[in-house]
Every structure is written in C-alpha cells, then in structure tokens.
Enzyme design. Structure first.
Site, short mmCIF file in Angstrom:
data_model
loop_
_atom_site.label_atom_id
_atom_site.label_comp_id
_atom_site.label_asym_id
_atom_site.label_seq_id
_atom_site.Cartn_x
_atom_site.Cartn_y
_atom_site.Cartn_z
CB SER A 78 -0.93 0.05 1.31
OG SER A 78 -1.39 1.34 1.37
CG HIS A 124 -3.92 -1.71 -1.69
ND1 HIS A 124 -4.87 -2.59 -2.00
CD2 HIS A 124 -4.25 -1.00 -0.54
CE1 HIS A 124 -5.98 -1.90 -1.21
NE2 HIS A 124 -5.39 -1.15 -0.45
CG ASP A 162 -5.08 2.22 1.05
OD1 ASP A 162 -6.05 1.53 0.82
OD2 ASP A 162 -3.94 1.87 1.39
CG MET A 208 -8.14 6.89 2.89
SD MET A 208 -7.17 6.77 4.35
CE MET A 208 -6.49 5.10 4.00
CG HIS A 256 -9.25 0.14 -0.42
ND1 HIS A 256 -8.51 -0.26 0.84
CD2 HIS A 256 -10.50 0.11 0.01
CE1 HIS A 256 -9.76 -0.32 1.85
NE2 HIS A 256 -10.56 -0.13 1.24
CG MET A 282 -11.22 2.94 2.21
SD MET A 282 -9.55 3.02 3.09
CE MET A 282 -8.60 3.09 1.69
CG MET A 332 -11.38 -3.26 5.19
SD MET A 332 -10.22 -2.67 4.44
CE MET A 332 -9.10 -1.92 5.49
CG ASP A 342 -6.21 -2.89 3.03
OD1 ASP A 342 -5.09 -2.72 3.60
OD2 ASP A 342 -6.84 -2.18 2.39
C1 DX5 Z 1 -6.04 1.39 5.61
C2 DX5 Z 1 -5.78 0.80 4.44
C3 DX5 Z 1 -4.61 0.19 4.09
C4 DX5 Z 1 -3.37 0.27 5.06
C5 DX5 Z 1 -2.78 -0.95 5.30
O1 DX5 Z 1 -7.40 1.90 5.95
O2 DX5 Z 1 -6.75 0.53 3.50
O3 DX5 Z 1 -4.30 -0.27 2.89
O4 DX5 Z 1 -2.50 1.30 4.08
O5 DX5 Z 1 -1.58 -0.38 6.04
P1 DX5 Z 1 -0.62 -1.26 7.15
O6 DX5 Z 1 -0.22 -2.63 6.24
O7 DX5 Z 1 0.40 -0.51 7.64
O8 DX5 Z 1 -1.69 -1.66 8.04
ZN ZN Z 2 -6.40 -0.46 1.40
#
Ligand code: DX5
Ligand code: ZN
Length: 229
Positions: A12, A37, A39, A41, A70, A72, A141, A177
């Site tokens: 990620s 990956h 993320d 947000m 991903h 969010m 998750m 994840d």
């Molecule tokens: C959390 C993200 C993950 C996160 C994982 O909301 O969706 O992808 O970056 O990070 P680690 O591996 O550090 O838990």
């Molecule tokens: Zn993620």
C-alpha cells in the site's frame, strides 16, 4: 489481468513517500511486488484524506502490473468513471459506503475495471452472498480503514475461512488489508486469502534511494504466507 489463487503481495503506497509516488511504485515493483495497492480516502467515510483520481492517473505510467484502487469514499458512484479512466485495474468500493452497493459494483464493471467489494471488520459475510456473481475480489479489512500501521484484528481470520468456503470455485480473489506482517500473513493465507496488502510492513527500513529492504520485506511476507499453505 488473469485469475489465479497464488499468493500476491500488494504494497500500500499509503506508507510510501508521498512526494515520490512514481519512483516508489517503480521501486516496489523492481523489488518483486505483485500488485500496487492505492488507498483513496475522503475524510468523510474514513477520518483521513489521501488523494483522488488525478494522482492515480499520474502514477499509472509508473506501474507495470496491477493497479489496485481501494476507495474509502462515500458517495462512490459519481467517481467510478474517473478512477477507471485513471487506469485502475481493480476498483474496490465499501459495502458500508452507501445503500446501493449492487449498483456500484455494476458501475465498476461497466466502466471496464474489475469489481472489488471491501468489508469493514464489523460487517458479516452474509451481506456478501447475493453480490458474489458481480465481484472479482472481496477485500476483508483486518483493521478499521483510515490509517496504516494499525494492529491486525484476529477475529477476521475466521471470517476469511467462511468467505473462502462461500466463494467455492468462483474466480474471486480474497484480499486482506490491514496489519499484514510476517506473523499475520500465514494466518490469512491458510484461511484462504490470496492477495495480501501490506503498507508499513513492506516500506519499513527502506526508501527510494535504498529500496533493498522493500525486497527483503516482500520476500519475507510471501515466504511466511506460502509456508502456511
Ligand atoms: C487502511 C488501508 C490499508 C493500509 C494498510 O485503511 O486501506 O491499505 O494502508 O497499512 P498497514 O499494512 O500498515 O496496516
Ligand atoms: Zn487499502
């Protein structure tokens, strides 16, 4: 994108250097990762803000393999086309992000990307059952979404096992994840997951100027997962 159930490591970039995304993506691929990956947000669905489709489009040329986005964010539907146009191979939306996840998944496939369904730690797999014929990936998750570096929630391992049985022969990836490390990767691999997202556990100790630790971390997580199969 072809389907197989081999273990795939998906770093990620939430844990990467935000000023150097292009070089970070190239570094983790050169060091042996399988997917990248990404993320997204929004500060509304989750209490953190990262970036949007313009950043995804900017990093796309720096990724040779799968760009796994991903989302969010809530609402989702109005932004699907932009992320597909940005070159996302997989777009995952959260089941909890709105009342019409069925429509959202249709829209993702309609836009030409593979459809991923992400579920929070508090969401049961019974809500996934009637969506299975429209998803290419289910993202379980194993932390509450929003931040990297959180602790793995162990109750999710049993959920993965049950989800794997529910999926049966369907060509659907199970992605994990949150909190994936050399210690937790074997648990979810044995339960039936094949895509392991890892942020802090991959990027720790390395940098664009010193990428070798990325490779060491990726190999260690993969080896731990494969040994559990
Ligand atoms: C959390 C993200 C993950 C996160 C994982 O909301 O969706 O992808 O970056 O990070 P680690 O591996 O550090 O838990
Ligand atoms: Zn993620």
């Amino acid at each position: 994108m072809t389907f197989d159930r081999s273990i795939k490591i998906a770093p990620s970039i939430l844990s990467a250097d935000f000023a150097n995304f292009g070089l970070e993506c190239e570094a983790i691929e050169a060091q042996g990762c399988d997917w990248v990956h990404v993320d997204v947000m929004d500060g509304h669905f989750v209490p953190n803000i990262t970036f949007g489709p313009a950043t995804c489009a900017a990093i796309r040329p720096h990724i040779k393999g799968v760009m796994d986005v991903h989302l969010m964010i809530a609402p989702v539907d109005a932004y699907i086309e932009a992320f597909a146009q940005a070159g996302a191979d997989v777009i995952s939306a959260h089941l909890e992000a709105g009342p019409h996840i069925h429509r959202t998944l249709q829209a993702i496939r309609g836009a030409g990307s593979k459809a991923g369904l992400a579920i929070n730690p508090g969401t049961g797999i019974e809500d996934v059952e009637y969506l299975l014929d429209m998803v290419d990936l289910v993202c379980v998750m194993t932390v509450n979404p929003g931040f990297g570096g959180q602790k793995f929630i162990h109750s999710q391992v049993e959920k993965v096992r049950r989800l794997r049985a529910m999926i049966g022969d369907r060509p659907i990836h199970i992605e994990i994840d949150g909190g994936v490390t050399v210690d937790t990767a074997p648990l979810v691999a044995a339960a039936g997951a094949d895509v392991l997202v890892a942020g802090s556990a991959v990027f720790k100790g390395g940098a664009v100027a010193n990428p070798a630790p990325y490779g060491d971390n990726i190999r260690a997580i993969r080896a731990a997962a494969v040994a559990a199969l």
